[in-house]
Structures are given as C-alpha cells and as structure tokens.
Design a protein around this motif. Structure first.
Motif, PDB file in Angstrom:
ATOM      1  N   LEU A   6      -0.605   7.163   4.601  1.00 24.53           N
ATOM      2  CA  LEU A   6      -2.008   7.255   5.005  1.00 24.53           C
ATOM      3  C   LEU A   6      -2.284   8.519   5.811  1.00 24.53           C
ATOM      4  O   LEU A   6      -1.674   8.743   6.863  1.00 24.53           O
ATOM      5  CB  LEU A   6      -2.385   6.011   5.808  1.00 24.53           C
ATOM      6  N   LYS A   7      -3.245   9.342   5.328  1.00 22.34           N
ATOM      7  CA  LYS A   7      -3.576  10.611   5.989  1.00 22.34           C
ATOM      8  C   LYS A   7      -5.076  10.782   6.246  1.00 22.34           C
ATOM      9  O   LYS A   7      -5.468  11.556   7.103  1.00 22.34           O
ATOM     10  CB  LYS A   7      -3.090  11.782   5.128  1.00 22.34           C
ATOM     11  N   ASP A   8      -5.902  10.083   5.459  1.00 19.05           N
ATOM     12  CA  ASP A   8      -7.362  10.234   5.543  1.00 19.05           C
ATOM     13  C   ASP A   8      -7.943   8.899   5.987  1.00 19.05           C
ATOM     14  O   ASP A   8      -7.878   7.905   5.247  1.00 19.05           O
ATOM     15  CB  ASP A   8      -7.903  10.653   4.173  1.00 19.05           C
ATOM     16  N   ILE A   9      -8.509   8.855   7.198  1.00 17.60           N
ATOM     17  CA  ILE A   9      -8.969   7.596   7.793  1.00 17.60           C
ATOM     18  C   ILE A   9     -10.393   7.765   8.295  1.00 17.60           C
ATOM     19  O   ILE A   9     -10.735   8.784   8.900  1.00 17.60           O
ATOM     20  CB  ILE A   9      -8.054   7.183   8.976  1.00 17.60           C
ATOM     21  N   ARG A  10     -11.217   6.750   8.046  1.00 19.91           N
ATOM     22  CA  ARG A  10     -12.571   6.726   8.630  1.00 19.91           C
ATOM     23  C   ARG A  10     -12.705   5.472   9.487  1.00 19.91           C
ATOM     24  O   ARG A  10     -12.501   4.356   9.006  1.00 19.91           O
ATOM     25  CB  ARG A  10     -13.652   6.745   7.556  1.00 19.91           C
ATOM     26  N   LEU A  11     -13.049   5.669  10.765  1.00 15.15           N
ATOM     27  CA  LEU A  11     -13.249   4.569  11.708  1.00 15.15           C
ATOM     28  C   LEU A  11     -14.611   4.644  12.394  1.00 15.15           C
ATOM     29  O   LEU A  11     -14.893   3.833  13.284  1.00 15.15           O
ATOM     30  CB  LEU A  11     -12.149   4.574  12.765  1.00 15.15           C
ATOM     31  N   SER A  12     -15.436   5.602  12.023  1.00 18.47           N
ATOM     32  CA  SER A  12     -16.733   5.766  12.674  1.00 18.47           C
ATOM     33  C   SER A  12     -17.590   4.517  12.511  1.00 18.47           C
ATOM     34  O   SER A  12     -17.422   3.745  11.570  1.00 18.47           O
ATOM     35  CB  SER A  12     -17.463   6.983  12.098  1.00 18.47           C
ATOM     36  N   GLU A  13     -18.491   4.321  13.443  1.00 21.24           N
ATOM     37  CA  GLU A  13     -19.411   3.176  13.451  1.00 21.24           C
ATOM     38  C   GLU A  13     -18.680   1.840  13.578  1.00 21.24           C
ATOM     39  O   GLU A  13     -19.157   0.814  13.095  1.00 21.24           O
ATOM     40  CB  GLU A  13     -20.311   3.184  12.217  1.00 21.24           C
ATOM     41  N   ASN A  14     -17.521   1.861  14.215  1.00 29.54           N
ATOM     42  CA  ASN A  14     -16.838   0.657  14.677  1.00 29.54           C
ATOM     43  C   ASN A  14     -16.862   0.667  16.197  1.00 29.54           C
ATOM     44  O   ASN A  14     -16.787   1.737  16.809  1.00 29.54           O
ATOM     45  CB  ASN A  14     -15.380   0.637  14.204  1.00 29.54           C
ATOM     46  N   PRO A  15     -16.933  -0.488  16.852  1.00 33.45           N
ATOM     47  CA  PRO A  15     -16.921  -0.494  18.326  1.00 33.45           C
ATOM     48  C   PRO A  15     -15.723   0.237  18.919  1.00 33.45           C
ATOM     49  O   PRO A  15     -15.854   0.926  19.930  1.00 33.45           O
ATOM     50  CB  PRO A  15     -16.884  -1.994  18.661  1.00 33.45           C
ATOM     51  N   VAL A  16     -14.554   0.142  18.273  1.00 32.44           N
ATOM     52  CA  VAL A  16     -13.352   0.755  18.838  1.00 32.44           C
ATOM     53  C   VAL A  16     -13.425   2.275  18.854  1.00 32.44           C
ATOM     54  O   VAL A  16     -12.758   2.929  19.674  1.00 32.44           O
ATOM     55  CB  VAL A  16     -12.094   0.297  18.056  1.00 32.44           C
ATOM     56  N   ALA A  17     -14.251   2.855  17.988  1.00 34.97           N
ATOM     57  CA  ALA A  17     -14.346   4.315  17.901  1.00 34.97           C
ATOM     58  C   ALA A  17     -15.663   4.843  18.447  1.00 34.97           C
ATOM     59  O   ALA A  17     -15.995   6.009  18.241  1.00 34.97           O
ATOM     60  CB  ALA A  17     -14.176   4.761  16.445  1.00 34.97           C
ATOM     61  N   PHE A  30       0.837  -1.212   0.000  1.00 37.92           N
ATOM     62  CA  PHE A  30       0.000   0.000   0.000  1.00 37.92           C
ATOM     63  C   PHE A  30       0.871   1.261   0.000  1.00 37.92           C
ATOM     64  O   PHE A  30       0.624   2.212   0.741  1.00 37.92           O
ATOM     65  CB  PHE A  30      -0.929   0.017   1.213  1.00 37.92           C
ATOM     66  N   GLN A  31       1.875   1.296  -0.861  1.00 44.16           N
ATOM     67  CA  GLN A  31       2.892   2.344  -0.765  1.00 44.16           C
ATOM     68  C   GLN A  31       2.370   3.743  -1.067  1.00 44.16           C
ATOM     69  O   GLN A  31       2.948   4.729  -0.618  1.00 44.16           O
ATOM     70  CB  GLN A  31       4.062   2.021  -1.694  1.00 44.16           C
ATOM     71  N   ASN A  32       1.289   3.859  -1.818  1.00 46.73           N
ATOM     72  CA  ASN A  32       0.753   5.189  -2.144  1.00 46.73           C
ATOM     73  C   ASN A  32      -0.646   5.427  -1.582  1.00 46.73           C
ATOM     74  O   ASN A  32      -1.311   6.383  -1.973  1.00 46.73           O
ATOM     75  CB  ASN A  32       0.738   5.392  -3.658  1.00 46.73           C
ATOM     76  N   LEU A  33      -1.090   4.559  -0.674  1.00 46.63           N
ATOM     77  CA  LEU A  33      -2.448   4.694  -0.141  1.00 46.63           C
ATOM     78  C   LEU A  33      -2.545   5.919   0.763  1.00 46.63           C
ATOM     79  O   LEU A  33      -1.890   5.988   1.815  1.00 46.63           O
ATOM     80  CB  LEU A  33      -2.837   3.430   0.628  1.00 46.63           C
ATOM     81  N   HIS A  34      -3.385   6.884   0.373  1.00 47.98           N
ATOM     82  CA  HIS A  34      -3.594   8.108   1.156  1.00 47.98           C
ATOM     83  C   HIS A  34      -4.867   8.044   1.994  1.00 47.98           C
ATOM     84  O   HIS A  34      -4.943   8.665   3.053  1.00 47.98           O
ATOM     85  CB  HIS A  34      -3.692   9.319   0.222  1.00 47.98           C
ATOM     86  N   CYS A  35      -5.872   7.330   1.482  1.00 46.26           N
ATOM     87  CA  CYS A  35      -7.204   7.354   2.097  1.00 46.26           C
ATOM     88  C   CYS A  35      -7.693   5.926   2.305  1.00 46.26           C
ATOM     89  O   CYS A  35      -7.731   5.130   1.359  1.00 46.26           O
ATOM     90  CB  CYS A  35      -8.170   8.125   1.196  1.00 46.26           C
ATOM     91  N   LEU A  36      -8.065   5.594   3.549  1.00 45.64           N
ATOM     92  CA  LEU A  36      -8.597   4.275   3.887  1.00 45.64           C
ATOM     93  C   LEU A  36      -9.869   4.463   4.705  1.00 45.64           C
ATOM     94  O   LEU A  36      -9.825   4.962   5.829  1.00 45.64           O
ATOM     95  CB  LEU A  36      -7.560   3.469   4.683  1.00 45.64           C
ATOM     96  N   LEU A  37     -10.996   4.074   4.121  1.00 42.04           N
ATOM     97  CA  LEU A  37     -12.288   4.239   4.781  1.00 42.04           C
ATOM     98  C   LEU A  37     -12.741   2.896   5.338  1.00 42.04           C
ATOM     99  O   LEU A  37     -12.979   1.945   4.594  1.00 42.04           O
ATOM    100  CB  LEU A  37     -13.323   4.783   3.787  1.00 42.04           C
ATOM    101  N   LEU A  38     -12.861   2.825   6.672  1.00 44.64           N
ATOM    102  CA  LEU A  38     -13.185   1.577   7.364  1.00 44.64           C
ATOM    103  C   LEU A  38     -14.439   1.715   8.226  1.00 44.64           C
ATOM    104  O   LEU A  38     -14.666   0.912   9.127  1.00 44.64           O
ATOM    105  CB  LEU A  38     -12.004   1.161   8.257  1.00 44.64           C
ATOM    106  N   GLY A  39     -15.261   2.723   7.966  1.00 45.93           N
ATOM    107  CA  GLY A  39     -16.446   2.948   8.784  1.00 45.93           C
ATOM    108  C   GLY A  39     -17.441   1.801   8.691  1.00 45.93           C
ATOM    109  O   GLY A  39     -17.539   1.115   7.678  1.00 45.93           O
ATOM    110  N   GLY A  40     -18.173   1.590   9.775  1.00 46.50           N
ATOM    111  CA  GLY A  40     -19.252   0.610   9.752  1.00 46.50           C
ATOM    112  C   GLY A  40     -18.792  -0.827   9.676  1.00 46.50           C
ATOM    113  O   GLY A  40     -19.503  -1.686   9.149  1.00 46.50           O
TER     114      GLY A  40
END
Length: 541
Positions: free
Chosen positions: A356-367, A328-338
């Motif tokens: 990696l600079k843009d992350i979504r973790l909302s709607e996960n138990p950890v967040a 994932f050498q150029n991955l800037h955005c990873l959306l993991l919500g829900g």
C-alpha cells in the motif's frame, strides 16, 4: 397496476417500462400504471420518476393507483408527453449529426485506430452513407442521456461501428441484461462499457460470455452484490469494475465466505455506498490482482489488517486457495475518504498492507484537526510506506520533515513509561533512532538536531485578513517554546494591528486547508511546528 377493462391503452407503454419526459432525456422514470384516473378523461401513464421530483406517491384523491419509491416521486402523464426512447443506431446518428453548435462541433471528434483525430460531422441527409462510412473508424462513442432503449435490428451495430472499443451509455433507458449481451456480441472489440444511471433489471438472463470486456461501469444502476456474482461468470477478463452509488451494504459471495474469481480485476470502485463493517471488505482480501480499492463515502468506522486467525476464520476451510496468499497482497491504492474513521489504530493498521502506497483519509474525523484529528505531518509519520496521501505526493523532504516534527511533538508531550509511548506511537522509537534525535536535543531544524539553547525556528508570517490590508510577509526567528498566545501578541506588534484580534493558521504542505491554531497555551514545539513553517494571520470574525 394495469386496468383490465381498458381496450385502448397505448401499446407502446407497459408496466415496468423505462421512459423519459418528452424533450428532456435526463428526466427518466419507470411506468407503474397505464389507464384512467378518476375525475379526468382519457388515458394516463403513472410514472415513478428517478429523481424523486414529482407530485405524489402514486395515490391521488384518496385512491391508490401505484406505489412510488418516494413520497413525491410519482405523477400522471399523458402518453404523448412521454418517450419510450430510440435505438442505439438512431442515437449514434443523433449525437453525431450536423445540427450542432460550434462548441459541440469542436468536441465531436474521435480517435481512430491509428490515433488520428477524425471528424464525424454530418452535413446533410444525402450524406448519410458517407457518414456511416466514417463511423467505421469510430473507436469510442459517447451516447449519454439520449434515451437509448433498444438495440435495433440484428447485426446493425456491427456493420456501422465495427471497430468500437469504448461505449458510454450513461443515463439511458436500458434495463435488460440481454440487450447488454447483444451489444457486446455485435461489437466484438468492445473493451469498455459504461451503463451508469441505467436502472438495470435484477433478473440477469441472456448475458453471454464477454471475452474482451475489460472495463464495466455500473454506477447508480441499482445492482446488488448477488447480481455481481452472477455477471462475473460472463466477465472472465474484467480489469475494472465500478459500482458507485448502489446503496450496497454487504458483500455477499455466492458459494463461500470470500469473493472468488475476478482473476484479472485490478480496480474495484465501491464509492458512495452504505458499507459500515470492515468485515465486509475483508471478503475481497483474496482477490490476488486487486491493486486499487475505492471506498470513499461509505460509513466505515474502523479498519484493520487481518491476522492469521482472522484469515483462517474468513477462509473457513476453503482449500482451493493457494497457501501463502497474503490478504490484499497487491493492493497499491486504498481510498477511504469521507468515512467515519476516528481511531489511530485504523491509521496504524495501514502499515500492515504489504504494497500500500496511495492512501486517502480526508474527510474522516481522524484526519480532521478541526474535529480532534491529526494533521497531515502526523499521518505521514505514522504511515511508513505512503507515497501519495489524500491525492498529494509525499516528497522525501516532506517525509523527513514530518517524521522529525512528529518525534519532537511526541517528546514534548509524552513523559510516561516507554511501553505507553510504544502503544500510542508505534513508530516513535524507530523514527527517533533513524533521525538521530537525542532526548536532550528535541529540536530539529533544516540542518539537523539542535540544542534547546539554540532552538530558534525560522517562521514565515503572512497576513491574509481582509481588513488588515496589504502587508509584506515577514520571516522571524522565534524560540520553539513560544506559545500561540505569545505569537498572537508578537504579530500585533510586527504588523501594527490596531484593534484587530488575530487568528493564526498553520499552512501545511499538501493540505488543502490551513489548520487553526486556537490553543493559546500550546507552544510551537508542542504543535510540531518546525523550521520554515508558514503561519497565516487572519482576523477574528
């Protein structure tokens, strides 16, 4: 099944054909039977409806005529109540005709090649030729839910809309990939094609090389990854691929353990699928151009960044890949919500992704603090490179305050050995040193470290309860050791709350919902509440 003895079956309907209900192009289904129905006269068409809203599963009065995909997705319909669809050119004329409402007319414009707003109104039948001449300036067209089922006469499209670059065919009756190939061949400038909600055939034949197609949207088309592997050979320049809602469970590369090709793919959208194991996602780790990976609404429980052993096992002797290519050498955005992510190790592993600079973790138990997760400020502190979290920008000020609050929170709770603290809080020592927080000075306000004796926090208090009435907000200086139980009592006094039991919420910058403060024994310091924090006062329901 087809009735072999039925000589007068309507020729326009065949098994497997896509149809829609006459007068309602959004009600689409697949023909599963054409013939008589016992106890009823004439010819009937058995349809398996996409939305599952019908009468039975293909069996009626104890006799099975076909097998529907759900218990009540099938029904029998008279042929005259079904439509086999229209051609692409007919849809163009229908969508941009003159008999539109005022609201539709205001929306019916296109941007020409010179970025000029061009009206495509049709005043009357005698002006069709003028209408078609205007079509030559079309660069984008939306033909969603119009019942498009065929392409029309050869070269017809190219002569009518030769400059079309974007085409939205969402929710039509197309299913054959050869028709997709014909569209793209007749429109050599086509760069973006949306086929969402067309139930595409699993047999991919007749798809030519689509040199100019940059964006392909295949949401809710029933496509599987083995078919993605087939169509990728026809998409040498593809930059965005959207595969939402296809019940994908596995990434199955054609000839190796990882996905190869897709040399220019920048965005891959796999939202709303059924992927459980992160190992499936690792098969995408060698896509060198991949910048955005959308994985919202899957079933992921744990994520990690692969170490060298995992990569070696994943590559499994593939020699064609360049050495030194990081996962994932150029991955800037990873959306993991829900998803179903619960562990902090998954959060901490995101620091290992190089870009990696843009992350979504909302709607996960950890967040989700309501489910035992951690609040936004802790996420920011643990994620060293995040600049956008859950869709909200992380400002330098928010990062600084979050990291200081986090250090203070850890110091108030952790009195064990340093190794245990390092294991549970990998960034603690780094942040403690970076912000100059000393052990005997755990509190930090806007002006920097403060001694315990002068550890007063400026707290904004705001009433929001309906029965509390309108009361002006207050700002109070409170010791950091003030417990939530004590603060509730103070609020009753500050706002003269008679016979009202207050509930307190912490309003976090960047968080969509305030966090309930329900541990009455926890202090402001324990909760990491810092200077200028806002606490909302509601009432017990």
């Amino acid at each position: 099944m087809q009735n072999p003895d039925l000589a007068d079956s309507p020729a326009e309907f065949r098994l497997g054909q896509r149809v829609h209900s006459l007068g309602d192009p959004r009600r689409m289904g697949t023909v599963k039977y054409v013939g008589p129905v016992q106890g009823y006269s004439g010819t009937w068409v058995g349809v398996d409806w996409d939305n599952g809203d019908a009468k039975h599963d293909g069996a009626l009065d104890g006799r099975r005529y076909f097998q529907a995909h759900a218990a009540k997705s099938g029904s029998f319909v008279r042929p005259h109540n079904l439509s086999a669809g229209i051609s692409l050119l007919q849809a163009l004329l229908l969508r941009y005709r003159s008999t539109t409402s005022k609201e539709e007319e205001e929306e019916m414009y296109v941007l020409s090649a010179s970025n000029r707003r061009v009206s495509v109104q049709l005043v009357g039948k005698e002006q069709i030729e003028d209408k078609l001449s205007r079509f030559e300036e079309l660069t984008a067209a939306s033909l969603s839910y119009l019942g498009v089922s065929s392409i029309g006469a050869p070269f017809e499209i190219c002569s009518v809309v030769p400059n079309l670059k974007e085409l939205d065919l969402t929710g039509n009756l197309l299913s054959e990939w050869k028709d997709v190939g014909t569209i793209c061949e007749q429109l050599p400038g086509l760069a973006a094609l949306n086929l969402s909600n067309n139930l595409m055939a699993h047999d991919i034949t007749g798809l030519p090389l689509l040199m100019n197609l940059r964006v392909l949207v295949l949401n809710n088309t029933g496509i599987k990854w083995k078919e993605v592997e087939i169509i990728r050979h026809s998409l040498p320049a593809i930059e965005e691929l959207h595969l939402m809602g296809n019940s994908l469970r596995a990434i199955t590369p054609a000839s190796s353990s990882i996905v190869q090709g897709f040399d220019y793919l920048r965005l891959l959208n796999l939202e709303d699928n059924c992927i459980v194991e992160w190992d499936e996602i690792l098969k995408l780790s060698q896509l060198r151009s991949l910048e955005q990976l959308h994985l919202n609404k899957n079933h992921l429980k744990h994520i990690f960044y692969p170490d060298s052993d995992a990569i070696h096992q994943l590559l499994n002797g593939i020699d064609s890949l360049e050495k030194g290519c990081r996962p994932f050498q150029n991955l800037h955005c990873l959306l993991l919500g829900g998803n179903n992510i619960e562990d902090l190790a998954s959060v901490d592993s995101l620091n290992s992704f190089p870009m990696l600079k843009d992350i979504r973790l909302s709607e996960n138990p950890v967040a989700d603090p309501g489910r035992g997760g951690i609040p936004r400020f802790v996420l920011i502190a643990r994620l060293s490179k995040v600049e956008i979290l859950n869709g909200s920008e992380v400002s330098p000020r928010e990062r600084k305050e979050s990291e200081i609050r986090y250090v203070r929170l850890v110091m108030s709770k952790m009195h064990g050995n340093p190794e245990e603290i390092k294991r549970l809080h990998p960034r603690f020592a780094e942040l403690k040193e970076f912000h100059g927080i000393e052990d005997e000075r755990p509190l930090t306000g806007a002006a920097g470290p403060q001694k315990m004796a002068s550890g007063l926090l400026s707290i904004n208090l705001k009433c929001i309860g309906a029965s509390i009435g309108e009361k002006p907000p207050l700002t109070k200086k409170l010791p950091a050791t003030t417990t939530i139980g004590k603060l509730k009592n103070l609020c009753e006094s500050f706002f003269k709350l008679k016979s009202i039991k207050p509930r307190l919420f912490l309003q976090e910058e960047g968080s969509p919902l305030p966090i309930l403060l329900d541990d009455e024994m926890a202090s402001l310091m324990d909760l990491g509440i810092g200077n200028e924090s806002t606490i909302l006062i509601d009432e017990e329901s």
